[in-house]
Design an enzyme around this catalytic site. Structure first.
Site, PDB file in Angstrom:
ATOM      1  N   SER A  33       0.829  -1.201   0.000  1.00 30.51           N
ATOM      2  CA  SER A  33       0.000   0.000   0.000  1.00 30.51           C
ATOM      3  C   SER A  33       0.865   1.252   0.000  1.00 30.51           C
ATOM      4  O   SER A  33       0.474   2.290  -0.532  1.00 30.51           O
ATOM      5  CB  SER A  33      -0.928   0.004   1.222  1.00 30.51           C
ATOM      6  OG  SER A  33      -0.170  -0.005   2.419  1.00 30.51           O
ATOM      7  N   CYS A  96       2.747  -6.712   1.962  1.00 27.67           N
ATOM      8  CA  CYS A  96       1.877  -5.967   2.871  1.00 27.67           C
ATOM      9  C   CYS A  96       1.145  -6.992   3.717  1.00 27.67           C
ATOM     10  O   CYS A  96       0.406  -7.819   3.176  1.00 27.67           O
ATOM     11  CB  CYS A  96       0.888  -5.113   2.076  1.00 27.67           C
ATOM     12  SG  CYS A  96      -0.400  -4.316   3.069  1.00 27.67           S
ATOM     13  N   CYS A 208       4.253  -5.666  10.171  1.00 26.44           N
ATOM     14  CA  CYS A 208       3.931  -4.786   9.048  1.00 26.44           C
ATOM     15  C   CYS A 208       5.241  -4.491   8.346  1.00 26.44           C
ATOM     16  O   CYS A 208       6.257  -4.220   9.005  1.00 26.44           O
ATOM     17  CB  CYS A 208       3.277  -3.496   9.536  1.00 26.44           C
ATOM     18  SG  CYS A 208       3.052  -2.249   8.239  1.00 26.44           S
TER      19      CYS A 208
END
EC number: 5.1.1.3
Length: 287
Positions: A33, A96, A208
């Site tokens: 993203s 992601c 993450c």
């Protein structure tokens, strides 16, 4: 002095070599993203320096951590399809965690090439912990994903798992990569639930792909000796195995390229960073 007009959909520098000078290379698409996926790309490139790399990031819908699963699946399918229509892809890495937890089945159903996802490195963290307390630092979507809870149930039954979801930390990582300063007080505020514990986690899963970009700053805030674990190296090994296992792998002579969903002042400022990672061109991807 007059300059050549620049395509409104392209930001680039002059290519050092022509396409004819480049040998054919399998094409790997790395998608995130934002720019956190560059941490995964670094690990893959160290192991596979001779691939043709495409980095695509969704700066229009960023961040994914607060989006619905349905939205993310449709968005990722749309972007990967748009890239696939322009480049013969040998493999796709969804760099992601949030997108990986919801979109992999749909991607693997639609496309013939292998698709690799990123999942929290809970299993290796459990092996490393000394006090039996492991922290999972991720977006809220990843923290609450059924896939994450399944990983914990399978591999961490003998440990105490402390979950901490933060989309603000994703923004902090983006700011750093754009050249901004990371205020340690902001990190302390985000990590306060752990820092205030009598026995905080001694091993942290960076769940993450943005968070490995902040390891230096996190180390200054977390208790001394805290270990941080991410899945970048494991993803690189998996990618290498899948590439080597393919017969008649599709190849390209194109130079590396990065795609965003919209060009603006932020992407203009990001271009030198992308170039330092080996992406001389940044273009808007029409979707």
């Amino acid at each position: 002095m007059a300059t050549k007009p620049q395509d409104a959909n392209t930001t680039s520098r002059e290519a050092i070599t022509s396409k004819a000078d480049s040998p054919p290379r399998p094409t790997a698409l790395i998608f995130d993203s934002g720019v956190g996926g560059l941490s995964v790309y670094q690990e893959i490139r160290q192991l596979l320096p001779n691939l043709h790399y495409i980095y695509a990031f969704d700066n229009v819908a960023f961040p994914y951590g607060e989006k619905s699963g349905e939205f993310i699946v449709e968005r990722v399918l749309e972007i990967v399809t748009a890239v696939q229509q322009r480049h013969p892809l040998a493999i796709v890495v969804i760099a992601c965690n949030t997108a990986s937890t919801v979109s992999l089945p749909a991607l693997r159903e639609r496309f013939a090439f292998p698709v690799v996802g990123v999942v929290p490195a809970i299993k290796p963290a459990v092996r490393l912990t000394r006090n039996g307390v492991v922290g999972l630092l991720a977006t809220r979507a990843t923290v609450h994903a059924s896939y994450t809870l399944d990983l914990i149930a399978r591999f961490a039954t003998d440990c105490k798992i402390e979950l901490l979801g933060s989309s603000e930390l994703v923004e902090v990582a983006e700011t750093k990569l754009h050249g901004g300063v990371v205020p340690l007080e902001v990190l302390k505020k985000i990590l306060h639930p752990w820092l205030s514990m009598r026995e905080p986690p001694d091993t942290i899963v960076l769940g993450c792909t943005h968070f490995p970009l902040l390891t230096e700053e996190l180390a200054q805030v977390l208790p001394e000796g805290t270990r941080m674990v991410d899945s970048g190296a494991a993803i690189a090994r998996r990618t290498a195995w899948l590439i080597s296992s393919q017969e008649n792998v599709v190849s390209s002579q194109d130079e590396n390229i990065a795609y965003c969903m919209a060009l603006d002042e932020d992407t203009d400022a990001l271009l030198p960073v992308l170039q330092s990672y080996g992406f001389p061109k940044l273009q808007k991807l029409p979707i």
